[in-house]
Design a protein around this motif. Structure first.
Motif, PDB file in Angstrom:
ATOM      1  N   VAL A 215       0.932  -0.796  -0.129  1.00 28.63           N
ATOM      2  CA  VAL A 215       0.257   0.125  -0.079  1.00 28.63           C
ATOM      3  C   VAL A 215       0.816   1.454  -0.203  1.00 28.63           C
ATOM      4  O   VAL A 215       2.053   1.560   0.172  1.00 28.63           O
ATOM      5  CB  VAL A 215      -0.327   0.165   1.283  1.00 28.63           C
ATOM      6  CG1 VAL A 215      -2.066  -1.503   0.889  1.00 28.63           C
ATOM      7  CG2 VAL A 215      -0.146  -0.074   2.684  1.00 28.63           C
ATOM      8  N   ASP A 216       0.421   2.629  -0.578  1.00 29.92           N
ATOM      9  CA  ASP A 216       1.040   3.683  -0.119  1.00 29.92           C
ATOM     10  C   ASP A 216       0.802   4.315   0.820  1.00 29.92           C
ATOM     11  O   ASP A 216       0.058   3.915   2.343  1.00 29.92           O
ATOM     12  CB  ASP A 216       0.903   4.835  -1.087  1.00 29.92           C
ATOM     13  CG  ASP A 216      -1.172   4.777  -1.393  1.00 29.92           C
ATOM     14  OD1 ASP A 216      -1.393   4.703  -0.465  1.00 29.92           O
ATOM     15  OD2 ASP A 216      -1.842   5.416  -2.330  1.00 29.92           O
ATOM     16  N   ALA A 217       1.501   5.655   0.959  1.00 30.39           N
ATOM     17  CA  ALA A 217       1.623   6.227   2.522  1.00 30.39           C
ATOM     18  C   ALA A 217      -0.019   6.773   3.155  1.00 30.39           C
ATOM     19  O   ALA A 217      -0.341   6.705   4.148  1.00 30.39           O
ATOM     20  CB  ALA A 217       2.236   7.693   2.105  1.00 30.39           C
ATOM     21  N   GLN A 218      -0.980   6.487   1.882  1.00 32.93           N
ATOM     22  CA  GLN A 218      -2.218   6.660   2.683  1.00 32.93           C
ATOM     23  C   GLN A 218      -3.682   5.508   2.770  1.00 32.93           C
ATOM     24  O   GLN A 218      -4.389   6.194   2.898  1.00 32.93           O
ATOM     25  CB  GLN A 218      -3.007   7.889   1.693  1.00 32.93           C
ATOM     26  CG  GLN A 218      -2.722   9.164   1.485  1.00 32.93           C
ATOM     27  CD  GLN A 218      -0.985   8.954   0.698  1.00 32.93           C
ATOM     28  OE1 GLN A 218      -0.690   8.555  -0.392  1.00 32.93           O
ATOM     29  NE2 GLN A 218       0.129   9.744   1.436  1.00 32.93           N
ATOM     30  N   GLY A 219      -2.305   4.121   3.117  1.00 31.94           N
ATOM     31  CA  GLY A 219      -2.986   3.341   2.802  1.00 31.94           C
ATOM     32  C   GLY A 219      -3.433   2.475   2.122  1.00 31.94           C
ATOM     33  O   GLY A 219      -4.109   1.428   1.801  1.00 31.94           O
ATOM     34  N   ARG A 220      -4.039   2.881   0.846  1.00 31.69           N
ATOM     35  CA  ARG A 220      -4.485   2.782  -0.633  1.00 31.69           C
ATOM     36  C   ARG A 220      -3.466   1.600  -1.100  1.00 31.69           C
ATOM     37  O   ARG A 220      -2.716   1.309  -1.564  1.00 31.69           O
ATOM     38  CB  ARG A 220      -4.426   3.906  -1.976  1.00 31.69           C
ATOM     39  CG  ARG A 220      -5.415   4.774  -1.487  1.00 31.69           C
ATOM     40  CD  ARG A 220      -5.693   6.200  -2.510  1.00 31.69           C
ATOM     41  NE  ARG A 220      -4.544   6.586  -2.289  1.00 31.69           N
ATOM     42  CZ  ARG A 220      -3.569   7.770  -3.334  1.00 31.69           C
ATOM     43  NH1 ARG A 220      -4.793   8.019  -4.297  1.00 31.69           N
ATOM     44  NH2 ARG A 220      -3.116   8.272  -3.493  1.00 31.69           N
ATOM     45  N   PRO A 221      -4.277   0.408  -1.940  1.00 24.64           N
ATOM     46  CA  PRO A 221      -3.418  -1.097  -2.499  1.00 24.64           C
ATOM     47  C   PRO A 221      -2.783   0.062  -3.777  1.00 24.64           C
ATOM     48  O   PRO A 221      -3.615   0.259  -4.658  1.00 24.64           O
ATOM     49  CB  PRO A 221      -4.719  -1.838  -2.344  1.00 24.64           C
ATOM     50  CG  PRO A 221      -5.348  -1.644  -1.745  1.00 24.64           C
ATOM     51  CD  PRO A 221      -5.799  -0.175  -1.435  1.00 24.64           C
ATOM     52  N   VAL A 222      -1.469  -0.905  -3.393  1.00 24.20           N
ATOM     53  CA  VAL A 222      -0.537  -0.627  -4.381  1.00 24.20           C
ATOM     54  C   VAL A 222       0.052  -1.672  -5.903  1.00 24.20           C
ATOM     55  O   VAL A 222      -0.303  -1.384  -7.093  1.00 24.20           O
ATOM     56  CB  VAL A 222       0.251   0.813  -4.721  1.00 24.20           C
ATOM     57  CG1 VAL A 222      -0.328   1.688  -4.115  1.00 24.20           C
ATOM     58  CG2 VAL A 222       0.759   0.118  -3.902  1.00 24.20           C
ATOM     59  N   GLN A 223      -0.313  -2.867  -4.792  1.00 26.81           N
ATOM     60  CA  GLN A 223      -0.385  -3.643  -5.689  1.00 26.81           C
ATOM     61  C   GLN A 223      -0.301  -5.064  -4.544  1.00 26.81           C
ATOM     62  O   GLN A 223      -0.529  -5.146  -3.397  1.00 26.81           O
ATOM     63  CB  GLN A 223       1.925  -4.025  -5.654  1.00 26.81           C
ATOM     64  CG  GLN A 223       2.036  -5.517  -6.262  1.00 26.81           C
ATOM     65  CD  GLN A 223       3.773  -5.444  -5.917  1.00 26.81           C
ATOM     66  OE1 GLN A 223       4.472  -4.520  -5.106  1.00 26.81           O
ATOM     67  NE2 GLN A 223       4.713  -6.424  -6.114  1.00 26.81           N
ATOM     68  N   TYR A 224      -0.942  -5.853  -5.534  1.00 29.12           N
ATOM     69  CA  TYR A 224      -1.126  -7.212  -5.237  1.00 29.12           C
ATOM     70  C   TYR A 224      -0.158  -8.745  -6.253  1.00 29.12           C
ATOM     71  O   TYR A 224      -0.039  -8.334  -7.009  1.00 29.12           O
ATOM     72  CB  TYR A 224      -2.660  -7.826  -5.626  1.00 29.12           C
ATOM     73  CG  TYR A 224      -3.091  -8.862  -5.307  1.00 29.12           C
ATOM     74  CD1 TYR A 224      -2.776  -9.553  -3.870  1.00 29.12           C
ATOM     75  CD2 TYR A 224      -3.354  -9.611  -5.907  1.00 29.12           C
ATOM     76  CE1 TYR A 224      -3.682 -10.892  -3.979  1.00 29.12           C
ATOM     77  CE2 TYR A 224      -4.054 -11.002  -5.936  1.00 29.12           C
ATOM     78  CZ  TYR A 224      -3.995 -11.643  -4.609  1.00 29.12           C
ATOM     79  OH  TYR A 224      -4.292 -13.110  -4.539  1.00 29.12           O
ATOM     80  N   SER A 225       0.576  -9.132  -5.233  1.00 28.46           N
ATOM     81  CA  SER A 225       1.310 -10.915  -5.749  1.00 28.46           C
ATOM     82  C   SER A 225       1.197 -11.692  -5.404  1.00 28.46           C
ATOM     83  O   SER A 225       0.845 -11.727  -3.938  1.00 28.46           O
ATOM     84  CB  SER A 225       2.779  -9.549  -5.637  1.00 28.46           C
ATOM     85  OG  SER A 225       2.735  -9.836  -3.875  1.00 28.46           O
ATOM     86  N   GLU A 226       1.835 -12.860  -6.196  1.00 23.75           N
ATOM     87  CA  GLU A 226       1.840 -13.556  -5.588  1.00 23.75           C
ATOM     88  C   GLU A 226       3.585 -13.887  -6.479  1.00 23.75           C
ATOM     89  O   GLU A 226       3.345 -14.422  -7.182  1.00 23.75           O
ATOM     90  CB  GLU A 226       1.081 -14.393  -6.352  1.00 23.75           C
ATOM     91  CG  GLU A 226       1.566 -16.368  -5.468  1.00 23.75           C
ATOM     92  CD  GLU A 226       0.324 -17.581  -6.383  1.00 23.75           C
ATOM     93  OE1 GLU A 226      -0.178 -17.597  -6.169  1.00 23.75           O
ATOM     94  OE2 GLU A 226       1.376 -17.987  -7.840  1.00 23.75           O
ATOM     95  N   THR A 227       4.426 -14.847  -4.816  1.00 24.91           N
ATOM     96  CA  THR A 227       5.807 -14.811  -5.646  1.00 24.91           C
ATOM     97  C   THR A 227       6.777 -16.978  -4.365  1.00 24.91           C
ATOM     98  O   THR A 227       5.483 -16.725  -3.960  1.00 24.91           O
ATOM     99  CB  THR A 227       6.811 -13.652  -5.000  1.00 24.91           C
ATOM    100  OG1 THR A 227       6.314 -12.415  -5.057  1.00 24.91           O
ATOM    101  CG2 THR A 227       7.948 -14.402  -4.888  1.00 24.91           C
ATOM    102  N   ARG A 228       7.091 -17.445  -5.495  1.00 29.74           N
ATOM    103  CA  ARG A 228       7.431 -18.571  -5.167  1.00 29.74           C
ATOM    104  C   ARG A 228       8.413 -18.113  -5.209  1.00 29.74           C
ATOM    105  O   ARG A 228       9.385 -18.265  -6.407  1.00 29.74           O
ATOM    106  CB  ARG A 228       6.414 -19.650  -6.024  1.00 29.74           C
ATOM    107  CG  ARG A 228       4.931 -19.312  -6.704  1.00 29.74           C
ATOM    108  CD  ARG A 228       4.507 -19.916  -8.125  1.00 29.74           C
ATOM    109  NE  ARG A 228       4.471 -21.402  -8.123  1.00 29.74           N
ATOM    110  CZ  ARG A 228       3.842 -22.344  -7.041  1.00 29.74           C
ATOM    111  NH1 ARG A 228       2.470 -21.128  -6.987  1.00 29.74           N
ATOM    112  NH2 ARG A 228       3.293 -23.504  -6.773  1.00 29.74           N
TER     113      ARG A 228
END
Length: 247
Positions: A215-228
């Motif tokens: 999330v950014d500094a205001q709490g808004r989501p900026v990235q959703y990820s799945e890492t293996r």
């Protein structure tokens, strides 16, 4: 015990047993493994099964074979990757490796699935940017990732990543100076076909999977990820309130 009707191939069971016993002193003081005939007798299988197990561990970076000398334990230890409020690939592995590299395997703008939409706070079906990436340390693949970004805000993410090779640098280029880890869920799974190919693993290998929201500094989501992550090459260290749960 080796189970011959467990549904898990004998060579995979032997490889997993060898991996565990290496840390308990299976190899000699120089890191040399016992001969195949000794290992076959130890585990109650034939030499072909042992040979296949050794080949798998060589492929996974646990062992190395030296012509005319035998098989040795690979000296490189697992990398320690911290999961914290500011999780960064290059910063997290700094000082543990001589060279880090991230590559873009694929990208697309696509309708957000229900899961991605909920994580990013957008409507289902809204356009999102998907990146498929592969990360290497000293020439060894250690992780492959899939990330989604709101296309309305980060529509240039793919092209920017091609030039920077970094999510953090790409965010900065697109006007986001800083971001934070809101949540991480960690699980362990058997490697799938794409893991085997991209991470150069053998069938039955284990990967550590993180599903995260930044999330950014205001709490808004900026990235959703799945890492293996290749489990034999990296350890995940939870620190600094990383918002992590295990599954």
């Amino acid at each position: 015990m080796i189970e011959r009707r467990s549904g898990v191939a004998l060579w995979r069971q032997i490889a997993d047993r060898m991996r565990r016993e290496i840390s308990a002193g299976l190899a000699d003081e120089n890191g040399r493994m016992p001969p195949e005939v000794v290992l076959a007798a130890r585990f109650g299988v034939n030499r072909h099964t042992v040979r296949t197990a050794i080949a798998a561990l060589v492929q996974e970076g646990v062992l190395r074979a030296e012509q005319g000398r035998g098989t040795f334990v690979e000296g490189r230890q697992r990398l320690a990757y911290p999961i914290r409020s500011r999780t960064r690939f290059s910063e997290g592995l700094a000082g543990q490796t001589c060279g880090l590299k991230a590559m873009l395997l694929d990208d697309a703008v696509e309708p957000a699935s229900g899961e991605a939409a909920a994580a990013l706070g957008v409507d289902t079906g809204a356009p999102v940017v998907r990146l498929e990436t592969l990360s290497e340390a000293d020439g060894r693949p250690i992780s492959r990732g899939r990330s989604w970004f709101d296309a309305a805000r980060f529509g240039g993410m793919a092209e920017t990543f091609r030039h920077t090779g970094s999510i953090t640098a790409s965010f900065k280029a697109l006007g986001l100076a800083d971001y934070f880890r809101r949540s991480t869920v960690v699980t362990a799974r058997h490697a799938d076909a794409a893991d085997l190919r991209d991470l150069r693993l053998s069938p039955g290998a284990i990967v550590l999977v993180t599903v995260a929201v930044n999330v950014d500094a205001q709490g808004r989501p900026v990235q959703y990820s799945e890492t293996r992550f290749a489990a034999d090459r990296i350890e995940l260290h939870v620190a600094d309130g990383g918002g992590t749960t295990a599954g």
